[in-house]
Design a protein around this motif. Sequence first.
Motif, PDB file in Angstrom:
ATOM      1  N   THR A  88      -6.956  31.917  13.477  1.00  0.00           N
ATOM      2  CA  THR A  88      -5.724  31.400  14.207  1.00  0.00           C
ATOM      3  C   THR A  88      -6.175  30.009  14.555  1.00  0.00           C
ATOM      4  O   THR A  88      -7.264  29.885  14.519  1.00  0.00           O
ATOM      5  CB  THR A  88      -5.453  32.520  15.387  1.00  0.00           C
ATOM      6  OG1 THR A  88      -6.440  32.148  16.441  1.00  0.00           O
ATOM      7  CG2 THR A  88      -5.174  33.946  15.208  1.00  0.00           C
ATOM      8  N   PRO A 140       0.694  33.139   9.988  1.00  0.00           N
ATOM      9  CA  PRO A 140       1.052  32.058  10.089  1.00  0.00           C
ATOM     10  C   PRO A 140       0.121  31.017  10.703  1.00  0.00           C
ATOM     11  O   PRO A 140      -0.357  31.522  11.975  1.00  0.00           O
ATOM     12  CB  PRO A 140       2.530  32.238  11.167  1.00  0.00           C
ATOM     13  CG  PRO A 140       2.801  33.631  10.844  1.00  0.00           C
ATOM     14  CD  PRO A 140       1.517  34.575  10.299  1.00  0.00           C
ATOM     15  N   GLN A 141       0.187  29.831  10.315  1.00  0.00           N
ATOM     16  CA  GLN A 141      -0.725  28.964  10.791  1.00  0.00           C
ATOM     17  C   GLN A 141      -2.334  29.264  10.918  1.00  0.00           C
ATOM     18  O   GLN A 141      -3.205  28.592  11.350  1.00  0.00           O
ATOM     19  CB  GLN A 141      -0.363  28.793  12.332  1.00  0.00           C
ATOM     20  CG  GLN A 141       1.055  27.983  12.626  1.00  0.00           C
ATOM     21  CD  GLN A 141       1.002  27.435  14.089  1.00  0.00           C
ATOM     22  OE1 GLN A 141       0.119  26.713  14.616  1.00  0.00           O
ATOM     23  NE2 GLN A 141       2.308  27.689  14.650  1.00  0.00           N
TER      24      GLN A 141
END
Length: 214
Positions: A133, A164-165
Amino acid sequence: MKYQIIPVTPFQQNCSLIWCDKTKAAAVVDPGGDMDRILVEVDKLGVKLEKVLLTHGHIDHVGAAKKLSEHVGIPIIGPHKADSFWLENLAEQSKHFGFVHCEPFAPTQYLESGDTVTLGSLTLEVLHCPGHTPGHIVFFSASSCTAWVGDVLFHGSIGRTDFPQSNHQDLIHSITKTLWPLGRNVEFIPGHGPISTFGTERDQNPFVADQLFG
Ligand SMILES: [Zn+2]
Ligand SMILES: [Zn+2]
């Protein structure tokens, strides 16, 4: 320094209690769930819970953080603010992974590289290790050569980067440029699975062994 691992949630996440021998001041790292089991251990050990520490914003690491902080009356410290979007969508995460409903929250304090967290006479250093993350952090006790690395590194594996990310290159950089310099003899507690040392992973881990970067 002493610590005890308490596997929590259906994901068997390695929640840890860390405490100072002298003062019994304790922190819980990544209380993903099962608050009652954590509190039973706190009682059994006779330690005084002062802080909730979070490595990153995934539900299996933070699911019981708010409940525990309110129940005991202690602050939530970490992760890095780049993980705030994960903490804001905890309701969706709990649904998605089949966890009990979890309300979004903001920690009392976000952390960055260079920050320290104290527990009695104990100091934990904070290292920002993005990749799994964007706001993932690692807690490191230099005096006892121990690191809590969350989902950055595992024995024989590394964190997923299909979220995501997430960023695979950042993750490899975090492991090889931020964690390895701490020393081969550092013992680490991963978010899941058995403990290991950085030296073992540098020798054997199929994703980050030294020979891959020759
Ligand atoms: Zn995770
Ligand atoms: Zn995890």
